[in-house]
Design a protein around this motif. Sequence first.
Motif, PDB file in Angstrom:
ATOM      1  N   VAL A 164      26.467  11.760 -17.007  1.00 37.12           N
ATOM      2  CA  VAL A 164      26.050  11.300 -15.682  1.00 37.12           C
ATOM      3  C   VAL A 164      24.719  10.580 -15.842  1.00 37.12           C
ATOM      4  O   VAL A 164      23.833  11.061 -16.556  1.00 37.12           O
ATOM      5  CB  VAL A 164      25.878  12.486 -14.697  1.00 37.12           C
ATOM      6  N   ILE A 165      24.575   9.424 -15.182  1.00 34.86           N
ATOM      7  CA  ILE A 165      23.308   8.685 -15.195  1.00 34.86           C
ATOM      8  C   ILE A 165      22.878   8.467 -13.748  1.00 34.86           C
ATOM      9  O   ILE A 165      23.642   7.926 -12.941  1.00 34.86           O
ATOM     10  CB  ILE A 165      23.442   7.326 -15.904  1.00 34.86           C
ATOM     11  N   ILE A 166      21.663   8.893 -13.425  1.00 32.53           N
ATOM     12  CA  ILE A 166      21.137   8.747 -12.068  1.00 32.53           C
ATOM     13  C   ILE A 166      19.810   8.001 -12.133  1.00 32.53           C
ATOM     14  O   ILE A 166      18.895   8.407 -12.853  1.00 32.53           O
ATOM     15  CB  ILE A 166      20.936  10.119 -11.396  1.00 32.53           C
ATOM     16  N   THR A 167      19.713   6.904 -11.389  1.00 34.04           N
ATOM     17  CA  THR A 167      18.476   6.125 -11.364  1.00 34.04           C
ATOM     18  C   THR A 167      17.566   6.604 -10.237  1.00 34.04           C
ATOM     19  O   THR A 167      18.023   6.907  -9.140  1.00 34.04           O
ATOM     20  CB  THR A 167      18.771   4.623 -11.194  1.00 34.04           C
ATOM     21  N   ALA A 168      16.275   6.637 -10.536  1.00 25.95           N
ATOM     22  CA  ALA A 168      15.282   7.107  -9.561  1.00 25.95           C
ATOM     23  C   ALA A 168      13.948   6.425  -9.837  1.00 25.95           C
ATOM     24  O   ALA A 168      12.929   7.079 -10.041  1.00 25.95           O
ATOM     25  CB  ALA A 168      15.133   8.622  -9.647  1.00 25.95           C
ATOM     26  N   THR A 169      13.958   5.090  -9.844  1.00 19.03           N
ATOM     27  CA  THR A 169      12.768   4.351 -10.272  1.00 19.03           C
ATOM     28  C   THR A 169      12.071   3.570  -9.165  1.00 19.03           C
ATOM     29  O   THR A 169      10.884   3.294  -9.259  1.00 19.03           O
ATOM     30  CB  THR A 169      13.136   3.341 -11.380  1.00 19.03           C
ATOM     31  N   GLY A 170      12.821   3.149  -8.143  1.00 15.29           N
ATOM     32  CA  GLY A 170      12.253   2.248  -7.149  1.00 15.29           C
ATOM     33  C   GLY A 170      12.203   0.809  -7.618  1.00 15.29           C
ATOM     34  O   GLY A 170      11.676  -0.059  -6.919  1.00 15.29           O
ATOM     35  N   SER A 171      12.752   0.522  -8.801  1.00 21.03           N
ATOM     36  CA  SER A 171      12.744  -0.828  -9.366  1.00 21.03           C
ATOM     37  C   SER A 171      14.150  -1.427  -9.346  1.00 21.03           C
ATOM     38  O   SER A 171      15.121  -0.740  -9.030  1.00 21.03           O
ATOM     39  CB  SER A 171      12.221  -0.791 -10.807  1.00 21.03           C
ATOM     40  N   PHE A 172      14.246  -2.701  -9.720  1.00 16.65           N
ATOM     41  CA  PHE A 172      15.526  -3.398  -9.730  1.00 16.65           C
ATOM     42  C   PHE A 172      16.047  -3.499 -11.168  1.00 16.65           C
ATOM     43  O   PHE A 172      15.290  -3.524 -12.128  1.00 16.65           O
ATOM     44  CB  PHE A 172      15.376  -4.810  -9.158  1.00 16.65           C
ATOM     45  N   ASN A 173      17.384  -3.562 -11.298  1.00 16.87           N
ATOM     46  CA  ASN A 173      18.049  -3.870 -12.570  1.00 16.87           C
ATOM     47  C   ASN A 173      17.645  -2.914 -13.697  1.00 16.87           C
ATOM     48  O   ASN A 173      17.337  -3.333 -14.814  1.00 16.87           O
ATOM     49  CB  ASN A 173      17.764  -5.319 -12.979  1.00 16.87           C
ATOM     50  N   PHE A 180      20.074  -1.758  -5.832  1.00 16.00           N
ATOM     51  CA  PHE A 180      19.853  -2.769  -6.857  1.00 16.00           C
ATOM     52  C   PHE A 180      19.268  -2.188  -8.141  1.00 16.00           C
ATOM     53  O   PHE A 180      19.070  -2.910  -9.112  1.00 16.00           O
ATOM     54  CB  PHE A 180      18.932  -3.874  -6.331  1.00 16.00           C
ATOM     55  N   GLU A 181      18.960  -0.891  -8.153  1.00 14.52           N
ATOM     56  CA  GLU A 181      18.514  -0.275  -9.409  1.00 14.52           C
ATOM     57  C   GLU A 181      19.619  -0.374 -10.457  1.00 14.52           C
ATOM     58  O   GLU A 181      19.357  -0.472 -11.651  1.00 14.52           O
ATOM     59  CB  GLU A 181      18.117   1.186  -9.186  1.00 14.52           C
ATOM     60  N   SER A 184      28.901   2.759  -4.445  1.00 18.83           N
ATOM     61  CA  SER A 184      28.430   1.382  -4.660  1.00 18.83           C
ATOM     62  C   SER A 184      26.947   1.322  -5.002  1.00 18.83           C
ATOM     63  O   SER A 184      26.277   0.318  -4.747  1.00 18.83           O
ATOM     64  CB  SER A 184      28.707   0.519  -3.417  1.00 18.83           C
ATOM     65  N   ALA A 185      26.427   2.408  -5.566  1.00 19.53           N
ATOM     66  CA  ALA A 185      25.017   2.549  -5.971  1.00 19.53           C
ATOM     67  C   ALA A 185      24.072   2.683  -4.784  1.00 19.53           C
ATOM     68  O   ALA A 185      22.851   2.621  -4.950  1.00 19.53           O
ATOM     69  CB  ALA A 185      24.565   1.414  -6.886  1.00 19.53           C
ATOM     70  N   ASN A 186      24.593   2.884  -3.575  1.00 20.35           N
ATOM     71  CA  ASN A 186      23.725   3.236  -2.455  1.00 20.35           C
ATOM     72  C   ASN A 186      23.217   4.662  -2.663  1.00 20.35           C
ATOM     73  O   ASN A 186      23.800   5.426  -3.437  1.00 20.35           O
ATOM     74  CB  ASN A 186      24.493   3.109  -1.141  1.00 20.35           C
ATOM     75  N   PRO A 187      22.127   5.050  -1.998  1.00 24.63           N
ATOM     76  CA  PRO A 187      21.532   6.370  -2.264  1.00 24.63           C
ATOM     77  C   PRO A 187      22.556   7.497  -2.136  1.00 24.63           C
ATOM     78  O   PRO A 187      23.105   7.734  -1.059  1.00 24.63           O
ATOM     79  CB  PRO A 187      20.442   6.478  -1.193  1.00 24.63           C
ATOM     80  N   VAL A 188      22.798   8.195  -3.225  1.00 23.15           N
ATOM     81  CA  VAL A 188      23.891   9.162  -3.275  1.00 23.15           C
ATOM     82  C   VAL A 188      23.638  10.355  -2.359  1.00 23.15           C
ATOM     83  O   VAL A 188      24.581  10.987  -1.871  1.00 23.15           O
ATOM     84  CB  VAL A 188      24.137   9.617  -4.731  1.00 23.15           C
ATOM     85  N   ASN A 189      22.376  10.653  -2.092  1.00 21.10           N
ATOM     86  CA  ASN A 189      22.078  11.806  -1.239  1.00 21.10           C
ATOM     87  C   ASN A 189      22.399  11.535   0.227  1.00 21.10           C
ATOM     88  O   ASN A 189      22.690  12.466   0.985  1.00 21.10           O
ATOM     89  CB  ASN A 189      20.619  12.242  -1.397  1.00 21.10           C
ATOM     90  N   LEU A 190      22.372  10.272   0.634  1.00 20.03           N
ATOM     91  CA  LEU A 190      22.690   9.915   2.019  1.00 20.03           C
ATOM     92  C   LEU A 190      24.104   9.372   2.158  1.00 20.03           C
ATOM     93  O   LEU A 190      24.801   9.682   3.123  1.00 20.03           O
ATOM     94  CB  LEU A 190      21.684   8.891   2.538  1.00 20.03           C
TER      95      LEU A 190
END
Length: 392
Positions: free
Chosen positions: A261-270, A294-295, A330-336
């Motif tokens: 599992v890979i989860i992004t949590a950076t606030g950055s793009f790409n 867009f992360e 679709s990479a939208n925030p998974v918690n919401l």
Amino acid sequence: MNSIIDDQSLASAGLVRMQWYRERMPLVTEVNQLFKQQQVLKGMTIAISMHIEPKTGFWVEGLLAGGAAHIYLVGCLGTTKKDTAAYLASLPNVTVLAKEGDLYEDHKRYLKMVMAHKIDLFLDNGASLILAHHELKPGWNPIGANEETRTGKLLIEKNGVQPDYPVIVIDDSPLKQTFENALGVGQSVVDGFMRTTSLLVGGKKVLVVGYGYCGSGIAKKFRGLGANTLVYDMNPVHLLNAKTDGHWVGELHELIPEADVIITATGSFNVITEQHIPLFKEKVILANSGHYGFEINVEEIKQASQSVEIVKEGIERISFAEKSIYLLHSANPVNLAGADGNPIEIMDMGFALISYSAYRIMTNVESLQHGLQPVPKDIDSQVSKLFMNSLQ
């Protein structure tokens, strides 16, 4: 301007669902009453960009009770709850611009519609309103603004925007960083992942990309459920922090092939792009927790694939010649997108910070400077005490 929502007939269901939240948000109840008594927003036009879900709904009621002449509410991508949007659109003097399946182009169109009206106060999330105002130059300035997220602050700075009005950055509050970001986001991301996938967490290798307040909370919650947690962060201090917290750390190209599992949590793009496809493990699951999807460069990854199909609500299988991977919401925030967002108590505190900061803007704007600035310390202290008392 008429609201643009999915289904107005869901308004009564939205009202019923809000009751559970309404009874468990004492801080918002108190500040809503303050706004009502003092009519702080009397005659004001407010623009809000926010995740539209029940906790937001109760908070918006307080702004109306505070005398707001009109509220324009623009949703965030992929997180709109249709029944809450319908309920809010049924209220007098509220225009809701948010549908469940909105694309970025829709979001931009809604912002342009809002900027056609003179707005007195921006309550922003992801800097959508602030950047739209800068780009469109409508010929007026708001009295002031709040920006809730780190992503929004970074976008304002990255685009060289210097607002000619006060912008209180809620995410610069140590209260928000410690409790909403680390504690609330950590719990809600795990919740969203589990609800979406129905998978066991224990034993999986979970890579968290980004080890700020949100990323650290996510990694700790997954580890607490038995996951083997891997962490990457560009900041060596954050990486050292992750190491001493007990997570496996390394370079991104070293960790991706290990991850289930890979989860992004950076606030950055790409952060995750097409170039990482050869590194992905077969059936790896990708998810994002940041404000914008867009992360993960979804468009680029899908263009490189052979096929994309929905296999379960909120889950897409993206197939390449040599492997398949899975993408959540679709990479939208998974918690919401996959659950109900941060815990009620956490957002009770978060919305109180936003409201008391807005109160400062509307009642004592002279005490604030133009441009980005943190939540005033006395507001942090006040909300901390209220939050502590609410947990007794």
